[in-house]
Motif scaffolding. Structure first.
Motif, PDB file in Angstrom:
ATOM      1  N   ALA A   1       0.308  -0.776   0.249  1.00 16.53           N
ATOM      2  CA  ALA A   1       0.277  -0.202   0.145  1.00 16.53           C
ATOM      3  C   ALA A   1       1.122   1.614   0.277  1.00 16.53           C
ATOM      4  O   ALA A   1       0.750   2.636   0.145  1.00 16.53           O
ATOM      5  N   VAL A   2       1.754   1.446   0.981  1.00 15.02           N
ATOM      6  CA  VAL A   2       2.321   1.824   0.742  1.00 15.02           C
ATOM      7  C   VAL A   2       3.384   2.783  -0.552  1.00 15.02           C
ATOM      8  O   VAL A   2       3.698   4.253  -0.753  1.00 15.02           O
ATOM      9  N   ARG A   3       3.584   1.688  -1.142  1.00 21.25           N
ATOM     10  CA  ARG A   3       4.732   1.777  -2.301  1.00 21.25           C
ATOM     11  C   ARG A   3       3.477   2.556  -3.709  1.00 21.25           C
ATOM     12  O   ARG A   3       3.721   2.883  -4.265  1.00 21.25           O
ATOM     13  N   VAL A   4       2.192   1.825  -3.216  1.00 20.71           N
ATOM     14  CA  VAL A   4       1.283   1.881  -4.493  1.00 20.71           C
ATOM     15  C   VAL A   4       0.790   3.361  -4.549  1.00 20.71           C
ATOM     16  O   VAL A   4       0.998   4.556  -5.146  1.00 20.71           O
ATOM     17  N   VAL A   5       0.689   4.116  -3.460  1.00 24.10           N
ATOM     18  CA  VAL A   5       0.651   5.379  -2.878  1.00 24.10           C
ATOM     19  C   VAL A   5       1.772   6.578  -3.349  1.00 24.10           C
ATOM     20  O   VAL A   5       1.415   7.560  -3.936  1.00 24.10           O
ATOM     21  N   ALA A   6       2.983   5.835  -2.913  1.00 19.43           N
ATOM     22  CA  ALA A   6       4.525   6.336  -3.151  1.00 19.43           C
ATOM     23  C   ALA A   6       4.327   6.928  -3.921  1.00 19.43           C
ATOM     24  O   ALA A   6       4.899   8.110  -5.298  1.00 19.43           O
ATOM     25  N   ARG A   7       3.788   6.488  -5.177  1.00 12.29           N
ATOM     26  CA  ARG A   7       3.812   5.511  -6.797  1.00 12.29           C
ATOM     27  C   ARG A   7       3.106   6.662  -7.676  1.00 12.29           C
ATOM     28  O   ARG A   7       3.385   7.137  -8.030  1.00 12.29           O
ATOM     29  N   GLY A   8       1.871   7.095  -7.275  1.00 14.34           N
ATOM     30  CA  GLY A   8       0.698   7.093  -7.494  1.00 14.34           C
ATOM     31  C   GLY A   8       0.007   7.690  -7.310  1.00 14.34           C
ATOM     32  O   GLY A   8      -1.273   8.513  -7.553  1.00 14.34           O
ATOM     33  N   GLY A   9       0.104   8.074  -5.907  1.00 14.15           N
ATOM     34  CA  GLY A   9      -0.881   9.356  -5.135  1.00 14.15           C
ATOM     35  C   GLY A   9      -1.477   8.113  -4.440  1.00 14.15           C
ATOM     36  O   GLY A   9      -2.322   6.837  -5.092  1.00 14.15           O
ATOM     37  N   LEU A  10      -2.823   8.572  -3.725  1.00 11.71           N
ATOM     38  CA  LEU A  10      -4.019   8.168  -2.663  1.00 11.71           C
ATOM     39  C   LEU A  10      -4.800   8.009  -3.500  1.00 11.71           C
ATOM     40  O   LEU A  10      -5.550   6.554  -3.744  1.00 11.71           O
TER      41      LEU A  10
ATOM     42  N   LYS B   1      -4.095   6.220  -6.590  1.00  7.29           N
ATOM     43  CA  LYS B   1      -4.410   5.002  -6.916  1.00  7.29           C
ATOM     44  C   LYS B   1      -5.011   3.801  -6.162  1.00  7.29           C
ATOM     45  O   LYS B   1      -4.324   2.266  -6.564  1.00  7.29           O
ATOM     46  N   LEU B   2      -4.551   4.365  -4.536  1.00  9.47           N
ATOM     47  CA  LEU B   2      -5.318   2.521  -3.671  1.00  9.47           C
ATOM     48  C   LEU B   2      -5.886   2.170  -3.466  1.00  9.47           C
ATOM     49  O   LEU B   2      -7.009   2.989  -3.553  1.00  9.47           O
ATOM     50  N   THR B   3      -6.241   0.989  -4.598  1.00  6.56           N
ATOM     51  CA  THR B   3      -7.333   0.390  -4.787  1.00  6.56           C
ATOM     52  C   THR B   3      -7.145  -0.972  -3.999  1.00  6.56           C
ATOM     53  O   THR B   3      -6.243  -2.078  -3.550  1.00  6.56           O
ATOM     54  N   TYR B   4      -7.936  -1.929  -3.183  1.00 11.11           N
ATOM     55  CA  TYR B   4      -8.091  -3.165  -3.096  1.00 11.11           C
ATOM     56  C   TYR B   4      -6.851  -4.321  -3.685  1.00 11.11           C
ATOM     57  O   TYR B   4      -5.966  -4.729  -4.208  1.00 11.11           O
TER      58      TYR B   4
ATOM     59  N   VAL C   1      -6.624  -8.808   0.807  1.00 12.73           N
ATOM     60  CA  VAL C   1      -6.846  -7.432   0.982  1.00 12.73           C
ATOM     61  C   VAL C   1      -8.050  -6.632   1.937  1.00 12.73           C
ATOM     62  O   VAL C   1      -8.036  -6.550   2.674  1.00 12.73           O
ATOM     63  N   VAL C   2      -8.885  -7.337   0.977  1.00 14.68           N
ATOM     64  CA  VAL C   2     -10.326  -6.917   2.021  1.00 14.68           C
ATOM     65  C   VAL C   2     -10.030  -7.921   3.454  1.00 14.68           C
ATOM     66  O   VAL C   2     -10.664  -7.175   4.240  1.00 14.68           O
ATOM     67  N   HIS C   3      -9.778  -9.193   3.120  1.00 15.03           N
ATOM     68  CA  HIS C   3      -9.594 -10.029   4.933  1.00 15.03           C
ATOM     69  C   HIS C   3      -9.178  -8.765   6.399  1.00 15.03           C
ATOM     70  O   HIS C   3      -9.623  -9.109   6.835  1.00 15.03           O
ATOM     71  N   HIS C   4      -7.996  -8.567   5.628  1.00  8.09           N
ATOM     72  CA  HIS C   4      -7.070  -7.891   6.510  1.00  8.09           C
ATOM     73  C   HIS C   4      -7.825  -6.563   7.081  1.00  8.09           C
ATOM     74  O   HIS C   4      -7.775  -6.436   8.320  1.00  8.09           O
ATOM     75  N   PHE C   5      -8.148  -6.104   6.291  1.00  4.07           N
ATOM     76  CA  PHE C   5      -8.497  -4.715   6.315  1.00  4.07           C
ATOM     77  C   PHE C   5      -9.906  -4.147   6.572  1.00  4.07           C
ATOM     78  O   PHE C   5     -10.029  -3.152   6.914  1.00  4.07           O
ATOM     79  N   GLY C   6     -10.633  -4.953   5.472  1.00  5.33           N
ATOM     80  CA  GLY C   6     -12.411  -4.785   5.592  1.00  5.33           C
ATOM     81  C   GLY C   6     -12.636  -3.502   5.055  1.00  5.33           C
ATOM     82  O   GLY C   6     -13.274  -3.368   4.365  1.00  5.33           O
TER      83      GLY C   6
ATOM     84  N   ASP D   1     -10.454   2.978   3.974  1.00  2.92           N
ATOM     85  CA  ASP D   1     -10.004   3.899   5.141  1.00  2.92           C
ATOM     86  C   ASP D   1      -8.990   3.190   6.138  1.00  2.92           C
ATOM     87  O   ASP D   1      -8.658   2.754   6.747  1.00  2.92           O
ATOM     88  N   ALA D   2      -9.803   2.093   6.504  1.00  2.39           N
ATOM     89  CA  ALA D   2      -9.064   1.029   7.541  1.00  2.39           C
ATOM     90  C   ALA D   2      -7.253   0.741   7.242  1.00  2.39           C
ATOM     91  O   ALA D   2      -6.504   0.688   7.554  1.00  2.39           O
ATOM     92  N   LEU D   3      -7.388   0.893   5.450  1.00  5.16           N
ATOM     93  CA  LEU D   3      -6.332   0.691   4.548  1.00  5.16           C
ATOM     94  C   LEU D   3      -4.610   0.880   4.554  1.00  5.16           C
ATOM     95  O   LEU D   3      -3.704   1.289   5.098  1.00  5.16           O
ATOM     96  N   ILE D   4      -5.405   2.472   4.537  1.00  3.98           N
ATOM     97  CA  ILE D   4      -4.904   3.913   4.846  1.00  3.98           C
ATOM     98  C   ILE D   4      -4.417   4.410   6.320  1.00  3.98           C
ATOM     99  O   ILE D   4      -3.289   4.405   6.201  1.00  3.98           O
ATOM    100  N   GLU D   5      -5.497   4.099   6.615  1.00  2.83           N
ATOM    101  CA  GLU D   5      -4.978   4.520   8.471  1.00  2.83           C
ATOM    102  C   GLU D   5      -3.788   3.360   9.027  1.00  2.83           C
ATOM    103  O   GLU D   5      -3.120   4.174   9.710  1.00  2.83           O
ATOM    104  N   GLU D   6      -4.321   2.222   8.825  1.00  6.01           N
ATOM    105  CA  GLU D   6      -3.099   1.638   9.168  1.00  6.01           C
ATOM    106  C   GLU D   6      -1.387   1.305   8.229  1.00  6.01           C
ATOM    107  O   GLU D   6      -0.555   0.894   8.851  1.00  6.01           O
ATOM    108  N   ALA D   7      -2.284   1.706   6.891  1.00  8.60           N
ATOM    109  CA  ALA D   7      -0.374   1.865   6.141  1.00  8.60           C
ATOM    110  C   ALA D   7       0.237   2.941   6.846  1.00  8.60           C
ATOM    111  O   ALA D   7       1.518   3.047   6.989  1.00  8.60           O
ATOM    112  N   LEU D   8      -0.365   3.976   7.422  1.00  8.89           N
ATOM    113  CA  LEU D   8      -0.236   5.239   7.995  1.00  8.89           C
ATOM    114  C   LEU D   8       1.147   5.473   9.117  1.00  8.89           C
ATOM    115  O   LEU D   8       1.827   5.752   9.337  1.00  8.89           O
TER     116      LEU D   8
END
Length: 208
Positions: free
Chosen positions: A30-39, A41-44, A58-63, A66-73
């Motif tokens: 998730a960090v790499r996706v956002v770093a290279r393409g911006g938020l 581009k962040l999809t499951y 991905v769905v299983h881990h984060f649901g 927004d949860a994925l963004i928060e945990e990646a940060l």
């Protein structure tokens, strides 16, 4: 059965990951996706493709996204704190933020990710509480180490000033490169902190 028949389109089979390993890999992806393409581009699916795993994992881990963004940060902040030497705990000026340029060279994506989220929070105010809370970790670590270094401690203004200098150096190195410039600037920051240290020592001595 041929290899191509076993794995359509000749693709390598996805490796099954255990829970902890999979979560860490997905956060890094998730960090790499956002770093290279911006938020935007962040999809499951983008995270799954980057991690070499399935959309469902991905769905299983984060649901939720927004949860994925928060945990990646949170993951990015933890990783940066552990590698930035903001708080080595020694109270020695030379140790404070030592190796800052190497940190950027070794993992530029995790730094770029944080700046992407900072800018995105201007457009999406709902992200701001997460950004503020997590960046408070940076401010707190900086303040604690400065308080170990300086006899009179470090107030909020000094802490923010010092961290802003370091944060700006990281951003400039991401954009312009030039790690040697970062090293030189950190050395100058160390010199200024030593001057503060000496001034406080002199002031303390004159009071007795």
């Amino acid at each position: 059965m041929t290899e191509s028949a076993a794995h359509p389109e000749g693709r390598e089979p996805r490796r099954r990951m255990n829970y902890g390993e999979g979560r860490e890999a997905l956060l890094n992806a998730a960090v790499r996706v956002v770093a290279r393409g911006g938020l935007r581009k962040l999809t499951y699916r983008a995270v799954a493709q980057e991690a070499g795993t399935t959309h469902g994992l991905v769905v299983h881990h984060f649901g939720s996204r927004d949860a994925l963004i928060e945990e990646a940060l949170a993951h990015a902040i933890r990783t940066s704190l552990s590698t930035s030497a903001l708080e080595p705990g020694t109270g020695e000026v030379a140790d404070f933020s030592a190796g800052l340029s190497e940190m950027v060279v070794d993992d530029p994506d995790i730094q770029a990710f944080q700046y992407e989220l900072l800018l995105e929070s201007r457009r999406r105010p709902e992200l701001l509480p997460q950004i503020r809370a997590l960046y408070d970790d940076y401010f707190a670590a900086t303040g604690r180490e400065l308080s170990r270094i300086l006899p009179q401690g470090a107030d909020r203004a000094l802490t923010r000033l010092v961290f802003a200098a370091l944060d700006g150096l990281v951003l400039h190195q991401l954009v312009f490169g030039e790690p040697e410039v970062t090293d030189g600037a950190v050395a100058e920051l160390h010199r200024l902190i030593r001057l503060l240290q000496a001034d406080e020592d002199t002031g303390s001595a004159s009071e007795h």
